[in-house]
Motif scaffolding. Structure first.
Motif, mmCIF file in Angstrom:
data_model
loop_
_atom_site.group_PDB
_atom_site.id
_atom_site.type_symbol
_atom_site.label_atom_id
_atom_site.label_comp_id
_atom_site.label_asym_id
_atom_site.label_seq_id
_atom_site.Cartn_x
_atom_site.Cartn_y
_atom_site.Cartn_z
ATOM 1 N N GLY A 1 0.783 -1.496 0.036
ATOM 2 C CA GLY A 1 -0.022 -0.002 -0.192
ATOM 3 C C GLY A 1 0.797 1.291 -0.253
ATOM 4 N N ALA A 2 2.049 1.324 0.691
ATOM 5 C CA ALA A 2 2.748 2.559 0.802
ATOM 6 C C ALA A 2 4.178 2.025 0.560
ATOM 7 N N PRO A 3 4.644 1.898 -0.534
ATOM 8 C CA PRO A 3 5.830 1.543 -0.896
ATOM 9 C C PRO A 3 7.195 2.385 -0.584
ATOM 10 N N VAL A 4 8.208 1.589 0.302
ATOM 11 C CA VAL A 4 9.374 2.103 0.453
ATOM 12 C C VAL A 4 10.588 1.385 -0.070
ATOM 13 N N SER A 5 10.430 0.458 -0.996
ATOM 14 C CA SER A 5 11.410 -0.131 -1.621
ATOM 15 C C SER A 5 10.858 -0.658 -3.069
ATOM 16 N N LEU A 6 11.756 -0.914 -4.126
ATOM 17 C CA LEU A 6 11.400 -1.504 -5.167
ATOM 18 C C LEU A 6 12.407 -2.184 -5.790
ATOM 19 N N ARG A 7 12.114 -2.995 -6.743
ATOM 20 C CA ARG A 7 13.375 -3.794 -7.301
ATOM 21 C C ARG A 7 12.741 -4.204 -8.693
ATOM 22 N N LEU A 8 13.742 -4.314 -9.775
ATOM 23 C CA LEU A 8 13.353 -4.785 -11.120
ATOM 24 C C LEU A 8 13.540 -6.234 -11.495
ATOM 25 N N VAL A 9 12.642 -6.996 -11.681
ATOM 26 C CA VAL A 9 12.580 -8.399 -11.976
ATOM 27 C C VAL A 9 12.863 -8.630 -13.403
ATOM 28 N N ARG A 10 13.879 -9.313 -13.722
ATOM 29 C CA ARG A 10 14.409 -9.474 -15.120
ATOM 30 C C ARG A 10 14.168 -11.178 -15.451
ATOM 31 N N SER A 11 14.270 -11.202 -16.787
ATOM 32 C CA SER A 11 14.230 -12.601 -17.194
ATOM 33 C C SER A 11 14.974 -13.631 -16.402
ATOM 34 N N ALA A 12 16.135 -13.091 -16.030
ATOM 35 C CA ALA A 12 17.254 -14.352 -15.341
ATOM 36 C C ALA A 12 16.993 -13.899 -13.870
ATOM 37 N N GLY A 13 16.209 -13.260 -13.289
ATOM 38 C CA GLY A 13 15.969 -13.141 -11.829
ATOM 39 C C GLY A 13 15.895 -11.690 -11.519
ATOM 40 N N PRO A 14 15.475 -11.420 -10.010
ATOM 41 C CA PRO A 14 15.415 -10.237 -9.627
ATOM 42 C C PRO A 14 16.687 -9.680 -9.335
ATOM 43 N N ASP A 15 16.789 -8.065 -9.502
ATOM 44 C CA ASP A 15 17.695 -7.263 -9.033
ATOM 45 C C ASP A 15 17.710 -6.972 -7.416
ATOM 46 N N ALA A 16 18.595 -6.409 -6.883
ATOM 47 C CA ALA A 16 18.531 -6.081 -5.528
ATOM 48 C C ALA A 16 17.412 -4.911 -5.352
ATOM 49 N N TRP A 17 17.048 -5.001 -4.073
ATOM 50 C CA TRP A 17 16.008 -4.023 -3.521
ATOM 51 C C TRP A 17 16.852 -2.649 -3.588
ATOM 52 N N LEU A 18 16.070 -1.587 -3.890
ATOM 53 C CA LEU A 18 16.318 -0.330 -3.766
ATOM 54 C C LEU A 18 15.264 0.468 -3.053
ATOM 55 N N PRO A 19 15.747 1.667 -2.292
ATOM 56 C CA PRO A 19 14.962 2.356 -1.813
ATOM 57 C C PRO A 19 13.934 3.125 -2.853
ATOM 58 N N ILE A 20 12.700 3.509 -2.474
ATOM 59 C CA ILE A 20 11.879 4.281 -3.520
ATOM 60 C C ILE A 20 12.556 5.250 -4.075
ATOM 61 N N GLY A 21 13.326 6.213 -3.206
ATOM 62 C CA GLY A 21 13.765 7.325 -3.491
ATOM 63 C C GLY A 21 14.763 7.240 -4.731
ATOM 64 N N ALA A 22 15.214 5.998 -4.878
ATOM 65 C CA ALA A 22 16.061 5.886 -6.237
ATOM 66 C C ALA A 22 15.313 5.916 -7.696
ATOM 67 N N LEU A 23 14.155 5.720 -7.343
ATOM 68 C CA LEU A 23 13.279 5.964 -8.827
ATOM 69 C C LEU A 23 12.671 7.463 -8.629
ATOM 70 N N ARG A 24 13.320 8.417 -9.542
ATOM 71 C CA ARG A 24 12.937 9.661 -9.617
ATOM 72 C C ARG A 24 11.793 9.906 -10.393
ATOM 73 N N GLU A 25 11.713 9.256 -11.637
ATOM 74 C CA GLU A 25 10.770 9.420 -12.621
ATOM 75 C C GLU A 25 10.242 8.437 -13.285
ATOM 76 N N MET A 26 8.941 7.996 -13.645
ATOM 77 C CA MET A 26 8.433 6.929 -14.442
ATOM 78 C C MET A 26 7.608 7.695 -15.644
ATOM 79 N N ARG A 27 8.149 7.508 -16.873
ATOM 80 C CA ARG A 27 7.631 8.045 -17.853
ATOM 81 C C ARG A 27 6.884 7.075 -19.011
ATOM 82 N N LEU A 28 5.616 7.282 -19.158
ATOM 83 C CA LEU A 28 4.738 6.415 -19.926
ATOM 84 C C LEU A 28 4.574 6.949 -21.290
#
Length: 216
Positions: free
Chosen positions: A100-127
């Motif tokens: 509900g209130a994320p503080v972390s994120l990670r990218l999951v790739r075809s070969a497996g997940p990356d390490a967890w990052l603080p949500i502040g590491a994501l500055r912008e999401m552009r669609l």
């Protein structure tokens, strides 16, 4: 497996699912086996040149067939791991936790997940929703894609996927999830018309100038 990007909330995380299906190194290798069959076809011209050269040199047909089979097999065995490695970093989903209130994120790739990052590491999401519409009299349907760009602290991730859903709905859901964290979510729509084929031309080009755009 193709799917429209969708935001799905689970008990522990909210996931932006970009490509459906399992992940992991073994699964990535297995799912690359089928597409790797295209490698011998793509290199078929080179194999044909070898076969013609052997035939002109007087080699027996059975010998030519064996050599062609060996070459095609080697092309497949080389192309399989190369394709698997090239697909290994394809992003399949983005996980945000807690749900509900994320503080972390990670990218999951075809070969497996990356390490967890603080949500502040994501500055912008552009669609960017791109629609290529048919020209008047064209019987081919419109083509719709969604380009996703993630601006991280140390990297910028980009991918483009087929898309048949509602981009505004997806953007609104992402804003509701990430807005309180300070992550900027932008939506832009670009529309263009497919080029009309030229007279006496057997092919058509991909797109034309944009005729409209919008954001949200």
């Amino acid at each position: 497996m193709a799917t429209d990007p969708v935001l799905r909330q689970g008990p522990d995380s909210t996931d932006l699912i970009l490509r459906a299906g399992p992940t992991g190194p073994v699964w990535n290798v297995l799912t690359s086996a089928g597409p790797a069959l295209l490698v011998p076809l793509a290199l078929g011209a080179l194999t044909l040149i070898v076969a013609l050269w052997m035939a002109l040199a007087g080699a027996r047909a059975s010998t030519v067939l064996v050599v062609v089979g060996v070459i095609a097999g080697l092309e497949y065995l080389i192309g399989w791991p190369v394709l698997a490695m090239s697909r290994a970093r394809d992003i399949r989903r983005v996980e945000f936790t807690p749900a509900g209130a994320p503080v972390s994120l990670r990218l999951v790739r075809s070969a497996g997940p990356d390490a967890w990052l603080p949500i502040g590491a994501l500055r912008e999401m552009r669609l960017t929703h791109k629609v290529v519409e048919p020209y008047q009299g064209d019987h081919k349907p419109a083509v719709s894609t969604l380009a996703l760009e993630l601006a991280l602290q140390d990297a910028r991730e980009q991918l483009t996927l087929p898309f048949g859903g509602d981009p505004q709905r997806l953007a609104t859901a992402l804003k509701a999830l990430l807005g309180p964290t300070g992550v900027v979510v932008l939506l832009r729509t670009e529309r263009s018309t497919r080029d009309r084929p030229q007279p006496n031309s057997g092919w058509t080009s991909g797109g034309s100038a944009s005729v409209g755009s919008g954001g949200g």
